[in-house]
Design a protein around this motif. Structure first.
Motif, PDB file in Angstrom:
ATOM      1  N   GLY A   1       0.781  -1.226   0.000  1.00 16.58           N
ATOM      2  CA  GLY A   1       0.000   0.000   0.000  1.00 16.58           C
ATOM      3  C   GLY A   1       0.813   1.276   0.000  1.00 16.58           C
ATOM      4  O   GLY A   1       0.252   2.368  -0.031  1.00 16.58           O
TER       5      GLY A   1
ATOM      6  N   ASP B   1      -7.692   2.866   5.959  1.00 12.79           N
ATOM      7  CA  ASP B   1      -7.393   2.134   4.732  1.00 12.79           C
ATOM      8  C   ASP B   1      -8.636   1.386   4.252  1.00 12.79           C
ATOM      9  O   ASP B   1      -9.665   1.327   4.938  1.00 12.79           O
ATOM     10  N   SER B   2      -8.536   0.847   3.054  1.00 12.34           N
ATOM     11  CA  SER B   2      -9.702   0.240   2.404  1.00 12.34           C
ATOM     12  C   SER B   2     -10.249  -0.950   3.170  1.00 12.34           C
ATOM     13  O   SER B   2     -11.462  -1.200   3.156  1.00 12.34           O
ATOM     14  N   ASP B   3      -9.379  -1.695   3.857  1.00  5.74           N
ATOM     15  CA  ASP B   3      -9.846  -2.843   4.643  1.00  5.74           C
ATOM     16  C   ASP B   3     -10.853  -2.402   5.698  1.00  5.74           C
ATOM     17  O   ASP B   3     -11.920  -3.003   5.844  1.00  5.74           O
TER      18      ASP B   3
ATOM     19  N   ARG C   1     -14.134  -1.125   4.131  1.00  7.79           N
ATOM     20  CA  ARG C   1     -15.026  -2.200   3.667  1.00  7.79           C
ATOM     21  C   ARG C   1     -15.700  -2.898   4.831  1.00  7.79           C
ATOM     22  O   ARG C   1     -16.862  -3.305   4.740  1.00  7.79           O
TER      23      ARG C   1
ATOM     24  N   GLU D   1      -5.535   2.943  -0.187  1.00 15.02           N
ATOM     25  CA  GLU D   1      -5.486   1.508  -0.462  1.00 15.02           C
ATOM     26  C   GLU D   1      -4.999   0.765   0.777  1.00 15.02           C
ATOM     27  O   GLU D   1      -4.372   1.336   1.662  1.00 15.02           O
ATOM     28  N   ASP D   2      -5.302  -0.534   0.822  1.00 18.75           N
ATOM     29  CA  ASP D   2      -4.961  -1.336   1.994  1.00 18.75           C
ATOM     30  C   ASP D   2      -3.498  -1.143   2.381  1.00 18.75           C
ATOM     31  O   ASP D   2      -2.596  -1.326   1.552  1.00 18.75           O
TER      32      ASP D   2
ATOM     33  N   ARG E   1      -0.347  -2.354   4.696  1.00 16.31           N
ATOM     34  CA  ARG E   1       0.223  -3.413   5.537  1.00 16.31           C
ATOM     35  C   ARG E   1       1.432  -2.824   6.252  1.00 16.31           C
ATOM     36  O   ARG E   1       2.573  -3.001   5.820  1.00 16.31           O
TER      37      ARG E   1
ATOM     38  N   ARG F   1      -1.324 -10.846   8.911  1.00 19.48           N
ATOM     39  CA  ARG F   1      -2.750 -11.057   8.666  1.00 19.48           C
ATOM     40  C   ARG F   1      -3.594 -10.788   9.913  1.00 19.48           C
ATOM     41  O   ARG F   1      -4.818 -10.828   9.851  1.00 19.48           O
TER      42      ARG F   1
ATOM     43  N   PRO G   1      -5.382  -6.282  10.087  1.00 24.90           N
ATOM     44  CA  PRO G   1      -5.646  -5.912   8.696  1.00 24.90           C
ATOM     45  C   PRO G   1      -6.024  -4.453   8.498  1.00 24.90           C
ATOM     46  O   PRO G   1      -6.093  -4.000   7.362  1.00 24.90           O
ATOM     47  N   TYR G   2      -6.295  -3.726   9.574  1.00 27.08           N
ATOM     48  CA  TYR G   2      -6.769  -2.356   9.422  1.00 27.08           C
ATOM     49  C   TYR G   2      -5.686  -1.357   9.817  1.00 27.08           C
ATOM     50  O   TYR G   2      -4.799  -1.662  10.613  1.00 27.08           O
ATOM     51  N   SER G   3      -5.792  -0.149   9.288  1.00 27.14           N
ATOM     52  CA  SER G   3      -4.863   0.924   9.640  1.00 27.14           C
ATOM     53  C   SER G   3      -5.646   2.216   9.838  1.00 27.14           C
ATOM     54  O   SER G   3      -6.584   2.509   9.097  1.00 27.14           O
TER      55      SER G   3
END
Length: 210
Positions: free
Chosen positions: A29, A143-145, A148, A177-178, A180, A187, A190-192
């Motif tokens: 990302g 971020d996108s994670d 969503r 964007e996601d 990492r 894993r 997953p979020y930021s």
């Protein structure tokens, strides 16, 4: 006996190389290859005043920008937002319209300046970067994670969420964007979450120059 052992070693080496190849192809990302980050610990015993910590970090940023190979430097507080160190919070995310996100054990979190995401090469999918006037306000970039998870129907920008029942409601001004931040193989987180850095000082003793 040597032949089966040699074949086993070759298979293990092939599996290791394949795993490394998959990790190297993961999009984290942002663009880590062109970045250098320096973490700094400013103990409260020596720097009890947030404004004093800000002065030190601004001096370090100025020195970094004088280096020939450095195009631009930014300061982040509460940790190092490229390695995921020093800035975790225990989350229980929920949106103002009643939807909760699956909660990872820890949530990477940092306070960053306007332009920080541009420097690291993060890519916006909606909304905008922080502005100077955002300092001290309840806004966030996620971020996108996380977007969503909280709003699967889309349209995260302008909506509110909080991470605990006692936390304030934060308004999303941008989605990237996601990210990492812990590494391509992480894993569990997953979020930021990013907040605008205050302009009057650094509240936490951990900070970094990127």
């Amino acid at each position: 006996g040597q032949m089966p052992l040699a074949v086993t070693l070759l298979l293990a080496a092939g599996a290791l190389a394949a795993s490394f190849g998959r990790l190297a192809s993961v999009d984290v990302g942002f663009e880590p290859d062109r970045l250098v980050t320096v973490g700094v610990y400013l103990p409260e015993s020596a720097y009890p005043d947030p404004a004093a910590r800000r002065v030190v970090m601004e001096a370090l940023r100025h020195d970094a920008e004088q280096l020939p190979a450095v195009e631009r430097a930014v300061v982040a507080s509460n940790g190092d937002p490229l390695t995921g160190s020093g800035f975790f919070i225990q989350p229980s995310q929920e949106s103002a319209d009643g939807r909760s996100a699956p909660s990872p054990e820890l949530l990477p979190y940092a306070e960053v300046e306007p332009g920080h995401l541009e420097v690291i090469g993060a890519r916006f999918v909606a909304g905008r970067d922080f502005r100077a006037e955002d300092a001290g306000t309840a806004v966030a970039i996620i971020d996108s994670d996380l977007a969503r998870a909280l709003w699967p129907d889309g349209g995260a920008v302008g909506r509110e969420f909080r991470i605990r029942a006692e936390s304030p409601w934060w308004t999303v001004v941008g989605v990237v964007e996601d990210l990492r931040l812990i590494g391509p193989d992480d894993r569990d987180r997953p979020y930021s979450l990013l907040r605008p850095a205050p302009t009057d000082g650094l509240r936490a003793p951990w900070a970094s120059v990127v």
